[in-house]
Design a protein around this motif. Structure first.
Motif, PDB file in Angstrom:
ATOM      1  N   VAL A   1      11.470 -31.475  -0.673  1.00  0.00           N
ATOM      2  CA  VAL A   1      10.665 -32.441   0.090  1.00  0.00           C
ATOM      3  C   VAL A   1       9.847 -33.291  -0.878  1.00  0.00           C
ATOM      4  O   VAL A   1       9.030 -32.753  -1.641  1.00  0.00           O
ATOM      5  N   PRO A   2      10.036 -34.611  -0.926  1.00  0.00           N
ATOM      6  CA  PRO A   2       9.306 -35.471  -1.869  1.00  0.00           C
ATOM      7  C   PRO A   2       7.802 -35.489  -1.580  1.00  0.00           C
ATOM      8  O   PRO A   2       7.370 -35.302  -0.448  1.00  0.00           O
ATOM      9  N   GLY A   3       7.030 -35.684  -2.639  1.00  0.00           N
ATOM     10  CA  GLY A   3       5.595 -35.937  -2.475  1.00  0.00           C
ATOM     11  C   GLY A   3       4.721 -34.714  -2.302  1.00  0.00           C
ATOM     12  O   GLY A   3       3.543 -34.845  -1.987  1.00  0.00           O
ATOM     13  N   SER A   4       5.256 -33.497  -2.499  1.00  0.00           N
ATOM     14  CA  SER A   4       4.428 -32.297  -2.370  1.00  0.00           C
ATOM     15  C   SER A   4       4.277 -31.618  -3.724  1.00  0.00           C
ATOM     16  O   SER A   4       5.257 -31.137  -4.286  1.00  0.00           O
ATOM     17  N   PRO A   5       3.043 -31.562  -4.270  1.00  0.00           N
ATOM     18  CA  PRO A   5       2.843 -30.954  -5.596  1.00  0.00           C
ATOM     19  C   PRO A   5       2.590 -29.448  -5.535  1.00  0.00           C
ATOM     20  O   PRO A   5       2.341 -28.825  -6.552  1.00  0.00           O
ATOM     21  N   ARG A   6       2.628 -28.845  -4.317  1.00  0.00           N
ATOM     22  CA  ARG A   6       2.240 -27.439  -4.181  1.00  0.00           C
ATOM     23  C   ARG A   6       3.114 -26.494  -4.996  1.00  0.00           C
ATOM     24  O   ARG A   6       2.649 -25.435  -5.432  1.00  0.00           O
ATOM     25  N   LEU A   7       4.382 -26.838  -5.190  1.00  0.00           N
ATOM     26  CA  LEU A   7       5.250 -25.991  -6.000  1.00  0.00           C
ATOM     27  C   LEU A   7       4.634 -25.765  -7.381  1.00  0.00           C
ATOM     28  O   LEU A   7       4.641 -24.657  -7.902  1.00  0.00           O
ATOM     29  N   PHE A   8       4.088 -26.836  -7.965  1.00  0.00           N
ATOM     30  CA  PHE A   8       3.512 -26.739  -9.305  1.00  0.00           C
ATOM     31  C   PHE A   8       2.124 -26.100  -9.275  1.00  0.00           C
ATOM     32  O   PHE A   8       1.838 -25.190 -10.055  1.00  0.00           O
TER      33      PHE A   8
END
Length: 310
Positions: free
Chosen positions: A115-122
């Motif tokens: 999903v584009p635009g989500s930094p939560r993975l990092f």
């Protein structure tokens, strides 16, 4: 008597295709974040999956086939970086690179948020791993640690003092079960640490005898209570609480078709880090390819390697 905590593997191992039971949280383990639509770009490129972040490890599993999964303990992680990767679901995009070492073998994992635009993975994985790294006193045995400040014991968050016993001799210089054992100094309190922490044997002389016996009972009682729900010290909370891990893992139903296992194409082969080998193996001529290639390890075939990478 082996310690109950000897079974702790979740933060110490990298495991592939674990059982549904092994995916469940152990006592003291808590789910911190759950990220849907995460691709395991290194080993399952093009396969949408779910990433679970606990206080001890990260778990990735395929949504289509939950038995295809990974469990990566934080203690195995050497480095976490962000780099560009080629995802079948996203194309060229920023991904999370995790380099690990387990049982003297280096593995590399690449995770991409579909999903584009989500930094939560990092942010989630990096922040929780940092919290793990800065709380090792909870989980390791430290010798010569900085425990005393201004003649006072430096307590960890959530740590409590239950008793103080004066006049205790440390006998450990000549050599986590807790018991009384005979020594050249007479009966002594002996604490054996798990093999994971070095297998130390720590001895303490306490007089008189009834004081020694009371100390053994109290320590054993506290150890039993702690083992039922350990405090691992990794403190990190998301604003939005995830569902319990048990509700997120899908029951792995048996397949109708029996698949013969191929012992030469282990699941982890695809995750070997490039720097895993010490030096290149000698070149040999491959009649199958018609050119010189690096000699394969014993038991491996070109066909098997193509099947793993396909």
């Amino acid at each position: 008597m082996a310690s109950v905590l000897d079974a702790l593997w979740e933060d110490r191992d990298v495991r592939f295709d674990i059982t549904q039971q092994q995916m469940k949280t152990r006592p003291g383990e808590a789910l911190i974040d759950c990220l849907d639509s995460i691709e395991d770009t290194k080993g399952n490129n093009g396969d949408r999956g779910r990433l679970l972040v606990t206080n001890l490890r990260i778990i990735w599993h395929s949504l289509a086939l939950p038995r295809v999964n990974l469990s990566v303990g934080y203690n195995c992680i050497i480095n976490i970086t962000t780099r560009t990767a080629n995802s079948k679901l996203r194309g060229q995009t920023e991904a999370l690179y995790i380099l690990t070492k387990s049982n003297n073998t280096r593995f590399e994992f690449i995770f991409t948020n579909v999903v584009p635009g989500s930094p939560r993975l990092f942010t989630s994985v990096i922040a929780v791993h940092r919290a793990y790294e800065t709380s090792k006193m909870y989980r390791d045995l430290k010798l010569r640690g900085a425990l005393i400040q201004n003649k006072q014991l430096r307590l960890l968050p959530q740590e409590q003092v239950y008793d103080k016993i004066n006049g205790v001799w440390n006998l450990s210089s000549d050599q986590r079960s807790i018991r009384i054992r005979d020594s050249k100094f007479g009966l002594a309190l002996v604490i054996e640490s798990s093999q994971q922490t070095g297998g130390y044997v720590l001895g303490f002389k306490i007089d008189p005898m009834d004081k020694l016996q009371d100390a053994v009972k109290e320590i054993n009682s506290l150890h039993k209570v702690y083992s039922a729900n350990p405090i691992f010290g990794v403190e990190y909370e998301m604003e939005e609480k995830p569902q319990p891990l048990e509700e997120l893992t899908v029951e792995q139903l048996p397949d109708d078709v029996e698949i013969e296992p191929d012992e030469h194409t282990d699941a982890f082969t695809a995750y070997f880090a490039d720097g895993n080998k010490q030096h290149d193996r000698e070149p040999v001529f491959s009649e199958e390819l018609g050119l010189a290639i690096e000699k394969l390890k014993d038991g491996f075939t070109l066909q098997g390697l193509w099947e793993v990478m396909g």
